[in-house]
Design an enzyme around this catalytic site. Structure first.
Site, PDB file in Angstrom:
ATOM      1  N   LYS A  54       0.836  -1.206   0.000  1.00  0.00           N
ATOM      2  CA  LYS A  54       0.000   0.000   0.000  1.00  0.00           C
ATOM      3  C   LYS A  54       0.867   1.251   0.000  1.00  0.00           C
ATOM      4  CE  LYS A  54      -3.877  -2.294   2.217  1.00  0.00           C
ATOM      5  NZ  LYS A  54      -4.716  -2.428   3.419  1.00  0.00           N
ATOM      6  N   GLY A  70      -0.643   0.780   5.974  1.00  0.00           N
ATOM      7  CA  GLY A  70      -0.993  -0.015   7.143  1.00  0.00           C
ATOM      8  C   GLY A  70      -1.950  -1.132   6.793  1.00  0.00           C
ATOM      9  N   ASP A  71      -1.923  -2.174   7.605  1.00  0.00           N
ATOM     10  CA  ASP A  71      -2.873  -3.262   7.434  1.00  0.00           C
ATOM     11  C   ASP A  71      -2.983  -4.039   8.737  1.00  0.00           C
ATOM     12  OD1 ASP A  71      -4.323  -4.383   4.870  1.00  0.00           O
ATOM     13  OD2 ASP A  71      -3.932  -6.083   6.184  1.00  0.00           O
ATOM     14  N   SER A  72      -4.121  -4.716   8.900  1.00  0.00           N
ATOM     15  CA  SER A  72      -4.356  -5.563  10.071  1.00  0.00           C
ATOM     16  C   SER A  72      -4.948  -6.885   9.628  1.00  0.00           C
ATOM     17  CB  SER A  72      -5.329  -4.890  11.046  1.00  0.00           C
ATOM     18  OG  SER A  72      -4.761  -3.736  11.595  1.00  0.00           O
TER      19      SER A  72
END
Length: 194
Positions: A54, A70-72
Site C-alpha cells: 500500500k 498499514g494493514d491488520s
C-alpha cells in the site's frame, strides 16, 4: 513535502491526528488477494507485505512525499478472517470467535519514491468470552454498520470491548497500527518534531 496515509481507515487517521501527525489521505489501490496468495500463512509477514504494498503503490503516485501504509489481520484457531461481507457473515464470525483466542496482527510501513524505508508488525492476543446469540444480535444492532469495516468485527474504542475477557498487547496495535514504533520512525526521519 506532504505526509500521506495510504489508507481509508478512519481509526488510523484518528490515531495519527490525536498524536499530532498531519497527513493527507490517499488510499492505495492494490490487489490484496494477489499479495495474500504470495505470502501464505505467516500473519506478520503478510501484514507487512500488505502495508508495504500500500505504501509503495501510493508513493509511486506521489513522488518526493513520504507515505504511510498499514494493514491488520485477524486469525482465530489458525483461520484468517477478512472483514465481514454482510451482517449474516458478521454473525457467523462472532459465533466462530466465541470463547476463543484471537490473534491480531497490525503492520505499518513508510515509503518514499516507490521504495519502503521502514516497516514493522506487532501482534496482540484477545481472549473472547462466550457470546450468546442474544448478545451477538444486540451487539450488531448497536454497532452495525460501523463494524462492517473492521476485521474482527469490533471496534475496541466502542462496544467491541465487551467481546473480550482479557487483552494482551499494545492498544494501538489492536486499533490497527503499531503507532509508537511508527512515531519513532517518523521522528528519526525528521517528519515530526523530536
Amino acid at each position: 513535502m506532504t505526509l500521506i496515509l495510504a489508507s481509508g481507515s478512519s481509526i488510523r487517521l484518528a490515531m495519527l491526528g490525536a498524536a499530532g501527525v498531519a497527513v493527507t489521505v490517499d488510499p492505495a489501490d492494490i490487489d490484496e488477494t494477489a499479495v495474500k496468495a504470495v505470502h501464505g500463512g505467516d500473519d506478520p509477514a503478510l501484514a507487512l507485505a500488505l502495508a508495504e504494498a500500500k505504501a509503495i503503490e501510493t508513493s509511486r503516485r506521489s513522488l518526493q512525499n513520504w507515505v504511510i501504509g498499514g494493514d491488520s489481520l485477524v486469525s482465530v484457531d489458525g483461520r484468517r478472517f477478512d472483514k465481514p461481507t454482510g451482517r449474516d457473515d458478521a454473525v457467523a464470525h462472532l459465533r466462530f470467535f466465541s470463547g476463543k483466542k484471537m490473534r491480531l496482527t497490525s503492520a505499518a510501513a513508510l515509503a518514499k519514491d516507490g521504495r519502503v524505508d521502514w516497516s514493522q508488525a506487532a501482534q496482540a492476543t484477545l481472549h473472547i468470552r462466550l457470546l450468546s446469540d442474544d448478545f451477538i444480535h444486540t451487539y450488531l444492532e448497536a454497532e452495525w454498520p460501523a463494524v462492517s469495516y473492521c476485521v474482527g468485527v469490533f471496534r475496541l474504542e466502542g462496544r467491541g470491548v465487551t467481546l473480550f475477557s482479557r487483552v494482551e498487547g499494545d492498544y494501538f496495535t489492536i486499533l490497527g497500527m503499531p503507532l509508537l514504533p511508527l512515531l519513532g520512525a517518523l521522528r528519526d526521519r525528521g517528519l515530526v518534531a523530536a
